[in-house]
Design a protein around this motif. Structure first.
Motif, PDB file in Angstrom:
ATOM      1  N   THR A 145      69.388  16.981  83.146  1.00 14.50           N
ATOM      2  CA  THR A 145      68.871  18.214  83.740  1.00 14.50           C
ATOM      3  C   THR A 145      68.596  17.957  85.216  1.00 14.50           C
ATOM      4  O   THR A 145      68.173  16.863  85.598  1.00 14.50           O
ATOM      5  CB  THR A 145      67.576  18.677  83.053  1.00 14.50           C
ATOM      6  N   VAL A 146      68.829  18.965  86.050  1.00 20.06           N
ATOM      7  CA  VAL A 146      68.577  18.874  87.488  1.00 20.06           C
ATOM      8  C   VAL A 146      67.644  20.008  87.872  1.00 20.06           C
ATOM      9  O   VAL A 146      67.964  21.186  87.649  1.00 20.06           O
ATOM     10  CB  VAL A 146      69.892  18.962  88.292  1.00 20.06           C
ATOM     11  N   THR A 147      66.493  19.665  88.415  1.00 17.78           N
ATOM     12  CA  THR A 147      65.512  20.661  88.828  1.00 17.78           C
ATOM     13  C   THR A 147      65.081  20.387  90.261  1.00 17.78           C
ATOM     14  O   THR A 147      65.119  19.245  90.737  1.00 17.78           O
ATOM     15  CB  THR A 147      64.277  20.636  87.920  1.00 17.78           C
ATOM     16  N   TRP A 178      70.522  26.985  95.612  1.00 17.78           N
ATOM     17  CA  TRP A 178      71.337  25.810  95.332  1.00 17.78           C
ATOM     18  C   TRP A 178      71.993  26.001  93.957  1.00 17.78           C
ATOM     19  O   TRP A 178      71.509  26.748  93.119  1.00 17.78           O
ATOM     20  CB  TRP A 178      70.508  24.523  95.348  1.00 17.78           C
ATOM     21  N   LYS A 179      73.103  25.312  93.772  1.00 12.24           N
ATOM     22  CA  LYS A 179      73.795  25.392  92.491  1.00 12.24           C
ATOM     23  C   LYS A 179      74.577  24.108  92.255  1.00 12.24           C
ATOM     24  O   LYS A 179      74.934  23.387  93.195  1.00 12.24           O
ATOM     25  CB  LYS A 179      74.720  26.603  92.428  1.00 12.24           C
ATOM     26  N   ILE A 180      74.826  23.826  90.986  1.00 10.05           N
ATOM     27  CA  ILE A 180      75.538  22.626  90.552  1.00 10.05           C
ATOM     28  C   ILE A 180      76.892  23.026  89.984  1.00 10.05           C
ATOM     29  O   ILE A 180      76.989  23.950  89.160  1.00 10.05           O
ATOM     30  CB  ILE A 180      74.734  21.851  89.490  1.00 10.05           C
ATOM     31  N   PHE A 193      65.076  17.064  94.586  1.00 15.39           N
ATOM     32  CA  PHE A 193      65.636  17.220  93.251  1.00 15.39           C
ATOM     33  C   PHE A 193      65.201  16.074  92.338  1.00 15.39           C
ATOM     34  O   PHE A 193      65.042  14.932  92.782  1.00 15.39           O
ATOM     35  CB  PHE A 193      67.169  17.267  93.312  1.00 15.39           C
ATOM     36  N   ARG A 194      65.038  16.425  91.051  1.00 16.74           N
ATOM     37  CA  ARG A 194      64.752  15.432  90.005  1.00 16.74           C
ATOM     38  C   ARG A 194      65.844  15.529  88.946  1.00 16.74           C
ATOM     39  O   ARG A 194      66.136  16.630  88.445  1.00 16.74           O
ATOM     40  CB  ARG A 194      63.385  15.671  89.377  1.00 16.74           C
ATOM     41  N   VAL A 195      66.446  14.397  88.628  1.00 16.28           N
ATOM     42  CA  VAL A 195      67.487  14.309  87.602  1.00 16.28           C
ATOM     43  C   VAL A 195      66.912  13.544  86.414  1.00 16.28           C
ATOM     44  O   VAL A 195      66.449  12.396  86.569  1.00 16.28           O
ATOM     45  CB  VAL A 195      68.747  13.610  88.137  1.00 16.28           C
TER      46      VAL A 195
END
Length: 1117
Positions: free
Chosen positions: A981-983, A991-993, A1034-1036
């Protein structure tokens, strides 16, 4: 006799610049006498050295002799010989002693240090080479310093490397010189052929000792690309000497990373056709260092047609290619990083529709940039412009290419049929690599402008970045545009010179050269020198960013080229048959190269002096009323005169302190406030007999005043002369008057410099008024030239030089202090304007703070702190969805409890934001942040975080690479089933992944998303795009259930250079609201006052209907 020698020497030391600048020089003391009478009595002969020892008896005798002549005594420390009485530079300035260093086999005994690094170790020999002493004492001097424990320190530096080495401190001197051996691997491990920054070297007698410093360069001969090639067929010395009389022009191209590596091209007459180049790697300092080659065959081999009757035009040396402009076209060499045993080959750039004459008048435009440490987003650009209007067979008259210069595009972007760009002729085109823009110097009919367009994929866009800058009509002959190397100062030149510090958005005028336009410029990035060369070969010298210049004389010879080497030494390069390789060099600013060195920039008008005090004068520049606006630049003071010296041809001079403009003072639109350094001469009655008469001042027709002569005490009257016209009458305490016209010889019409201080109808006796002559009849009686050196500059950095180059890392700061010491003390503290002005080429990247003040000795001190911005202020919080000024996160970055909290005005922001490490601390130092915490991406240490990676907007497809470090310290690529998860930690959007999820993982992905209510991503080949601004954190996190460990990581990105958003939605909403409100208000007013709006229209319609008559048709049988 010893007493006489002592006093003579101490006086010279105390009044010398170095004696004042550095104060103490060692142990012991000497007395400094300032009485000229006493010195003349005591000094009987000259002496160049002090006594070996000052005895007690000497001091007693000297005390008795001083008596009433003793004015002042100062304690000076003495331990060094006169050779070390102050900082001395080898490459600049006057000096009597030279500190010479050389690599064996290169430039031995030269006063310019040029060292060369080969495949072996670097060996350097240094010794003193004195002009007024025989070379036999070289070893004696070295032993003298060695016995005192002094040996040179050797420093090597460029933007990526800095090293300090110490010469051997030993009495076993080899070759009568200090020596040092440095392994090549200590300086650089690389041996591949690639552009590499030429190193600067500085040599001092000991690290930290400021008594003797010498500067020079170090060049890597192994890696420099152009030096690995044989350019063409070698030309012998005898062959080249025969060619010199046929040379018409000389062109020089410098290597962008090593300015000592030079290509020299010659333009010959029809006797010698083809391309002939010279190559030197010593900046012409080695008399035997230039090799000549014939490249005619190289060029002809690239052509399919016959190769006859062509000539060389220009040359550019980029980081990877040699580019030649000839009458047959533009030729680009193969990549210089991959040398071959054969001759260097060229390919031709094809531009359709251009003839031989077009190429001969074409110009190349190149911004010198060293790409030794080239990044992926950096490119080398070059442009070519043709001096003609576009025809139907030509797509454009300006083309540009980027490394490797295979494809060439028109400089102007393509436009649709519906949208056309107004036809302009492109004079010059440059690429601003820092701002990713294309800059155009355009001419449309009589209008000159500069347009800036953004680049997308190295292609200019149709929309300009900001409105074009339009020059005034007086700028009618633009000839070129250039960036000063390694800075962001942009110059446009022609019959005027303009400067831009913001990449072409705005310009300020630098100088007016109406009758002698500037045709070329020459630059040194190290010394910041700029030479503007006019059509008449007149030299104008300035510094990067300065808004003034100094004009020198004309160059004596007709065939020449100007060149700056790597340490900023200006050289005039000519060709002479009596030199070894045909190349002759002269100091650029010298009487051997120029016709004069006076630098006179006087106006073509008369001046009227207005005394304020005995030492302060305002000089008003006269502009004839009928000539206002026609020749105003030749008749007005401007910023180029500021800081210069106004000197009378008879006697006296003053320093120009300030330039002033007057909108309502008729006849005097400008003036110069000056400080008198030497009194000016007044006119004597023998020159102007009218001085014997009395005068009275009356008002004439506006704006003139009538000055009448009257009888003096003796009953005599002496009349005006024709030569008195344009002289100035000065009356102490009142306005001055410039004599304009003589209606008769008893009366003069004059203009007042201060109309409010005119003494109307008052009589002044012959000894109450004076005449000064600053007129301009046929020859000027005054001049404006560079001022003499009135100050010494002292720098607090012991490893400084005359040209300071400091390399700063991201976020680093550098503080230094400069002291300006007056050479002549005024005896009292006087209010003055600051002596130093600070300029910044890219102010958005460099934060500069300065503090200036005067000390008790009337010296001006400025403390300057520069910070290489990392775009992170104290107590920073990123924006929220509500706006930039309303942060809502609890995380502070770069926290400092002693500083105010920015963006803390709104109630929502005041209740958020909590310190972690800095909680209950009074300053950042109390937070006790470690180095690890300062560089940590973790949210827990956000208080300590100072720097983050910076990316320019927009961030598109930023790759995210995730690896797992196993127990055996091996990195494993993270792949499914390690879904993540990316927050965004601060709940930011924009932003987008982008990801690719295999079919086999879709079911697992959806299942996990329904459980944790967060988007789940495939960790392989993730790409991040950001359309917002400032900090993103960001936190992964690896999803639970796939491993026993809790895997997570964080990273941060700062997005910079975000354009202002187009307020389309806001404008539409505002316009709609205003229209609806206006309609409602109008209807309300009409209803209140019972205005029948539709009644006139109804009546008009009814009237038309009533006017229609039936038509009866009668048929006859």
């Amino acid at each position: 006799m010893k007493y006489k020698q002592t006093v003579k020497w101490t006086m010279g030391l105390c009044t010398s610049p170095m004696g004042t600048r550095h104060g103490g020089l060692g142990r012991g003391f000497a007395l400094c006498f300032l009485s000229k009478d006493y010195a003349s009595k005591l000094v009987g002969e000259k002496s160049t050295r002090p006594p070996a020892k000052v005895t007690k008896a000497m001091l007693q005798d000297m005390t008795l002799l001083m008596g009433k002549f003793f004015l002042y005594a100062a304690i000076l420390l003495w331990t060094m010989p006169d050779l070390l009485s102050g900082i001395t530079y080898n490459n600049k300035g006057d000096h009597t002693s030279l500190f010479s260093c050389y690599s064996p086999g290169h430039l031995e005994g030269n006063d310019t240090i040029k060292l060369f690094l080969t495949s072996g170790d670097l060996v350097v020999h240094c010794y003193f080479l004195t002009r007024d002493r025989p070379s036999e004492i070289r070893q004696h001097l070295i032993k003298l310093f060695t016995s005192r424990g002094l040996a040179p320190t050797f420093k090597i530096m460029n933007s990526t490397y800095s090293g300090v080495f110490h010469f051997n401190l030993s009495m076993n001197i080899q070759e009568d010189a200090w020596f040092i051996i440095i392994p090549r691997e200590t300086i650089t491990f690389n041996t591949d052929i690639a552009p590499i920054e030429q190193w600067f070297v500085s040599i001092s007698l000991q690290e930290g000792l400021t008594t003797y410093i010498t500067e020079g360069t170090l060049l890597d001969l192994v890696r420099e690309p152009i030096l690995q090639w044989q350019l063409g067929e070698p030309i012998s010395h005898s062959q080249f000497i025969k060619m010199i009389p046929h040379v018409k022009k000389i062109k020089i191209a410098k290597c962008p990373c090593a300015n000592d590596v030079v290509i020299l091209g010659i333009v010959c007459d029809h006797t010698y056709e083809g391309v002939y180049l010279g190559l030197t790697y010593s900046g012409f300092w080695d008399d035997n260092g230039t090799s000549w080659y014939n490249l005619t065959e190289n060029i002809c081999s690239a052509l399919s047609e016959d190769c006859l009757d062509f000539s060389f035009v220009d040359v550019v040396l980029t980081n990877h290619h040699l580019i030649l402009l000839t009458s047959l076209g533009l030729f680009i060499s193969e990549d210089l990083r991959y040398p071959k045993k054969s001759l260097i080959k060229f390919s031709r750039a094809n531009f359709c529709g251009f003839e031989r004459e077009d190429y001969e008048r074409a110009k190349l435009w190149y911004q010198e940039r060293c790409l030794a440490n080239r990044e992926q987003f950096e490119d080398d650009f070059i442009a070519i412009t043709f001096d003609k209007n576009k025809t139907l067979s030509q797509t454009s008259t300006c083309f540009y290419g980027l490394d490797p210069f295979i494809f060439w595009r028109p400089c102007l972007p393509k436009v649709t049929k519906k949208r056309k760009i107004v036809g302009h002729r492109i004079i010059s085109f440059l690429i601003d690599s820092e701002q990713k823009t294309g800059i155009y110097l355009l001419k449309a009919q009589d209008k000159i402008s500069v347009a800036v367009r953004a680049l997308h994929n190295s292609i200019p866009q149709v929309q300009v970045k900001f409105p074009s800058f339009k020059f005034p009509n007086s700028f009618s002959l633009p000839l070129g545009m250039v960036f000063h190397p390694r800075s962001h100062f942009l110059y446009v030149y022609g019959n005027q010179v303009w400067l831009s510090t913001d990449g072409g958005n705005s310009f300020v005028v630098l100088g007016y050269m109406s009758d002698d336009p500037i045709q070329r410029t020459y630059h040194s990035f190290y010394s910041a020198d700029i030479i503007f060369l006019s059509v008449s070969s007149t030299i104008h010298l300035s510094k990067a960013g300065l808004r003034t210049y100094t004009q020198y004389g004309k160059i004596k010879t007709t065939t020449f080229e100007i060149y700056y080497d790597h340490v900023g030494i200006g050289i005039l390069v000519t060709l002479k048959s009596n030199t070894y390789n045909g190349v002759n060099k002269e100091p650029l600013l010298s009487t051997s190269a120029l016709t004069s060195m006076d630098g006179n920039v006087a106006l073509n008008t008369s001046l009227a002096p207005q005394y304020l005090t005995a030492t302060e004068i305002i000089f008003f520049a006269y502009e004839p009323i009928g000539a206002a606006g026609k020749y105003d630049m030749d008749l007005r003071f401007s910023h180029i005169h500021l800081g210069k010296q106004l000197r009378s041809n008879s006697a006296g001079f003053a320093h120009i302190m300030k330039i002033m403009k007057h909108d309502h003072l008729v006849g005097f639109p400008t003036s110069a406030f000056t400080e008198v350094l030497k009194p000016f001469k007044i006119e004597l009655p023998i020159d102007s007999p009218c001085l014997w008469s009395f005068i009275v001042i009356e008002k004439d027709h506006d704006p003139f005043y009538r000055i009448k002569l009257q009888l003096n005490d003796l009953g005599n009257m002496f009349l005006f002369r024709r030569s008195d016209i344009l002289k100035t009458i000065v009356i102490p305490g009142y306005s001055s008057f410039l004599l304009i016209k003589l209606p008769d010889y008893k009366t003069a019409l004059a203009l007042a410099t201060m109309p409010t201080r005119v003494p109307l109808n008052k009589t002044f006796k012959s000894n109450e008024w004076f005449i000064y002559d600053f007129s301009m009849h046929y020859d000027s009686t005054w001049s404006i030239s560079p001022t003499i050196c009135n100050h010494w500059i002292q720098h607090d950095d012991i490893q400084t030089s005359k040209s300071i180059v400091k390399y700063m890392d991201l976020g680093a700061s550098y503080t230094f202090k400069i002291k300006i010491i007056p050479r002549i003390s005024k005896g009292a503290q006087l209010f003055q304007m600051p002596h130093v002005e600070v300029f910044a080429g890219r102010p958005n990247l460099m934060e500069i703070k300065s503090l200036g003040y005067w000390d008790d000795t009337d010296s001006y001190i400025i403390e300057i702190t520069t910070i290489n911005r990392y775009l992170r202020q104290e107590n920073y919080r990123p924006p929220s969805q509500l706006g930039i000024a309303i942060p809502l996160t609890d995380n502070f970055y770069n926290a400092d409890p002693s500083k105010p909290k920015p963006r803390n005005l709104f109630p929502e922001s005041k209740v958020t934001g909590k310190y972690k490490q800095c909680l209950n601390k009074s300053s950042r130092a109390d937070c006790n942040c470690s180095i690890v915490e300062k560089f940590s991406y973790s949210t827990d240490f956000s208080d300590c975080r100072e720097k983050v990676p910076r990316y320019k907007f927009p961030v598109s497809q930023y790759p995210i690479s995730l690896n797992i470090l196993s127990e055996d310290h091996k990195e494993l690529k993270m792949e499914p089933p390690f879904l993540v998860t990316v927050t965004e930690v601060n709940q930011r959007g924009n932003w987008k992944i982008k990801q690719h999820v295999p079919e086999t993982m879709m079911k697992l992905k959806k299942y996990v998303e329904n459980k944790i209510f967060l988007p789940v991503y495939n960790p392989k080949n993730l790409n991040l795009s950001i359309t917002g601004s400032e900090l993103f954190h960001f936190r992964v996190v690896v999803i639970p259930g796939v491993t026993f460990c809790n895997f997570y990581d964080e990273f941060q990105i700062y997005v910079d250079d975000v354009p202002l958003p187009f307020p389309g939605r806001i404008l539409i909403a505002t316009t709609t609201a205003v229209l609806l409100g206006g309609i409602i208000y109008l209807a309300f007013i009409l209803e209140i006052y019972n205005v029948q709006v539709w009644k006139p229209f109804k009546n008009m319609i009814r009237k038309k209907k009533g006017s229609i008559q039936p038509i009866r048709i009668v048929s006859e049988d």
